[in-house]
Design an enzyme around this catalytic site. Structure first.
Site, PDB file in Angstrom:
ATOM      1  CE  LYS A  77     -12.284   1.177   1.115  1.00 55.18           C
ATOM      2  NZ  LYS A  77     -11.681   2.123   2.021  1.00 55.18           N
ATOM      3  CD  GLU A 108      -3.309  -0.109   2.075  1.00 55.26           C
ATOM      4  OE1 GLU A 108      -4.247  -0.902   1.944  1.00 55.26           O
ATOM      5  OE2 GLU A 108      -3.111   0.533   3.116  1.00 55.26           O
ATOM      6  CG  HIS A 147       6.855 -29.694  -0.483  1.00 50.46           C
ATOM      7  ND1 HIS A 147       7.313 -30.968  -0.743  1.00 50.46           N
ATOM      8  CD2 HIS A 147       7.641 -29.209   0.510  1.00 50.46           C
ATOM      9  CE1 HIS A 147       8.314 -31.245   0.073  1.00 50.46           C
ATOM     10  NE2 HIS A 147       8.540 -30.192   0.839  1.00 50.46           N
TER      11      HIS A 147
HETATM   12  O1  PA5 Z   1      -3.705   1.084   6.017  1.00 48.21           O
HETATM   13  C1  PA5 Z   1      -4.825   1.529   5.813  1.00 48.21           C
HETATM   14  O2  PA5 Z   1      -5.052   2.737   5.877  1.00 48.21           O
HETATM   15  C2  PA5 Z   1      -5.984   0.608   5.509  1.00 48.21           C
HETATM   16  O3  PA5 Z   1      -5.623  -0.712   5.419  1.00 48.21           O
HETATM   17  C3  PA5 Z   1      -7.037   0.724   6.598  1.00 48.21           C
HETATM   18  O4  PA5 Z   1      -6.478   0.335   7.810  1.00 48.21           O
HETATM   19  C4  PA5 Z   1      -8.242  -0.150   6.271  1.00 48.21           C
HETATM   20  O5  PA5 Z   1      -8.757   0.204   5.018  1.00 48.21           O
HETATM   21  C5  PA5 Z   1      -9.314   0.022   7.323  1.00 48.21           C
HETATM   22  O6  PA5 Z   1      -9.674   1.360   7.450  1.00 48.21           O
HETATM   23  P1  PA5 Z   1     -10.445   1.866   8.714  1.00 48.21           P
HETATM   24  O7  PA5 Z   1      -9.557   1.664   9.892  1.00 48.21           O
HETATM   25  O8  PA5 Z   1     -10.732   3.313   8.450  1.00 48.21           O
HETATM   26  O9  PA5 Z   1     -11.708   1.042   8.818  1.00 48.21           O
END
Ligand code: PA5
Length: 446
Positions: free
Chosen positions: A420, A285, A306
């Site tokens: 989303k 990310e 494996h």
């Molecule tokens: O690293 C990030 O920002 C994301 O993985 C969020 O943690 C994830 O989308 C969950 O978001 P939230 O904590 O707002 O529900």
């Protein structure tokens, strides 16, 4: 420092001269992290949060964990991505992937709201029947669909089981201080809340309440975890450009520039599986942007030798491996002697299994490097709280430096929104009507 980087298996793949042109990039990255003047610098809170813990808030995390330990057989942690991976990773690594099945005096811990699977949620609901339950909902935004849906369903179960007053001792909310509806809801109901600061994003949040509350419930010593991270921070800052975390960032960047586009995080212990999941989110990310970035993948050896071993040895040569090796074991187990020697294994009888695992590591690394796969090895002696705290900070810092060296903002995740929006539009959420029409037409035309 307990965590070190072994470069021995990069021989023939990287020369010091390959790193020279990267030094100025690293200097710029370091300056952005230290001076807080880079892209996304308002999300650098993780850098110092471990030494700036507000003692009152920190003690509240411990008190809530103690309460859950006293009043519950099961803790359900509702969250997705950065709001659950770190806690699960550390619990599995320091306790066991089989934590829930083991005899212990701490609650079982189940993770919900990290998918939209009804099977999984149904199973969790069944597991809670006849048992005392606590819930920790973790969502910084408070509006993420998966945890919000799971919380609705689990709340129904909790409301049927407990009175309003009892729920106050059983529902704990970790969220943003103001944004979203979760904080307001918690305040209205009187549930205890833990705040995710504005300057810490989900994937950098394991060392604050997000990770610490579930981790503390499992009986892990969070003071030691924080101490390990704090001492890593101190050492890395002292070592400046020469610190180990930056060295890892430099090496992987150099490999990427040699067309090694996939990094496989390898471990030789199944208990590391979720650490690798956490690491994949952290790096994926942070770096995967604007058509760039190393693709983070993971394997557990020898299991995956494996299944994936053939590809790694012989497939497209765009892979490098980063092996995380723990040198010592606290639970050694030896291979017994067998008078009949049916399996022909008496040549290893009495040998500790960890030695066999180490031979597997050596055999594999020699084979893979011979097959054209460079290997970075991250090593530590023992897997304890301090070491894991150090390892977490090692990856935080190397990730921020790597992403800055790549030229992207390490702390945003604009790409996550695309699915989303489509999902909301297809489900008919108000405000998404036009996109919904477009998508439906597109699907019909396919
Ligand atoms: O690293 C990030 O920002 C994301 O993985 C969020 O943690 C994830 O989308 C969950 O978001 P939230 O904590 O707002 O529900």
């Amino acid at each position: 420092m307990k965590v070190t980087v072994n470069e021995k298996y990069l021989k023939g793949f990287i020369k010091e001269s390959d790193l020279t042109p990267l030094h100025s990039l690293l200097e710029t990255a370091h300056d952005k992290i230290m001076s807080m003047n880079g892209e996304g610098s308002d999300f650098l809170g993780w850098r110092d949060s471990i030494i700036k813990q507000d003692i009152e808030k920190y003690n509240r995390i411990k008190a809530a964990a103690d309460k859950i330990k006293r009043n519950s057989d099961v803790l359900i942690v509702i969250g997705i991505g950065g709001s659950y991976l770190g806690a699960r990773a550390i619990i599995e690594l320091l306790k066991s992937p089989l934590y829930n099945s083991m005899k212990k005096n701490t609650p079982d811990i189940y993770f919900a709201g990290n998918s939209l699977s009804s099977d999984e949620l149904n199973d969790i609901l069944k597991i809670c029947e006849g048992r005392d339950v606590a819930v920790n909902v973790i969502s910084k935004s408070g509006t993420t669909t998966e945890p919000a849906v799971a919380f609705r369903i689990i709340r129904k179960m909790m409301e049927a089981k407990y009175s309003k007053a009892e729920l106050i001792d059983r529902i704990f909310i970790t969220t943003d201080k103001a944004r979203g509806t979760l904080k307001k809801f918690a305040d209205n109901e009187g549930y205890e809340t833990f705040i995710v600061p504005d300057d810490i994003g989900g994937r950098f949040s394991v060392l604050i309440a997000v990770g610490l509350l579930p981790i503390a419930v499992s009986g892990i010593d969070i003071d030691k975890l924080i101490a390990g991270a704090a001492s890593a921070r101190e050492q890395y800052f002292k070592d400046g450009l020469k610190n180990t975390a930056y060295r890892y960032a430099l090496l992987r960047t150099a490999l990427y520039r040699k067309n090694k586009k996939i990094e496989l995080l390898c471990s030789y212990r199944p208990s590391f599986r979720y650490m690798a999941e956490w690491w994949k989110q952290l790096f994926g990310e942070s770096e995967g942007k604007q058509g760039n970035g190393i693709f983070p993948a993971s394997v557990v050896f020898t299991t995956d030798l494996h299944s994936m071993g053939q590809y790694i040895q012989d497939g497209e040569r765009t892979i490098f491996e980063t092996v995380v090796m723990q040198k010592n074991s606290v639970n050694p187990i030896s291979i017994p002697f067998d008078a009949e020697n049916i399996d022909g294994l008496n040549f290893v009888s009495d040998m500790p299994l960890d030695n066999v695992n180490n031979f597997a590591f050596l055999g594999t690394i020699m084979a893979h490097t011979d097959g054209g796969v460079p290997n970075i090895v991250i090593e530590y002696d023992n897997c304890d709280e301090e070491t894991v705290g150090e390892l977490i900070y090692f990856f935080f810092l190397s990730c921020a430096a790597s992403a800055y060296m790549l030229g992207v903002n390490p702390f945003d995740q604009p790409g996550v929104e695309a699915y989303k929006k489509n999902m909301f539009a297809l489900m008919g959420k108000s405000g998404y009507e036009k996109l919904g029409e477009e998508l439906k037409n597109k699907i019909t035309e396919l």
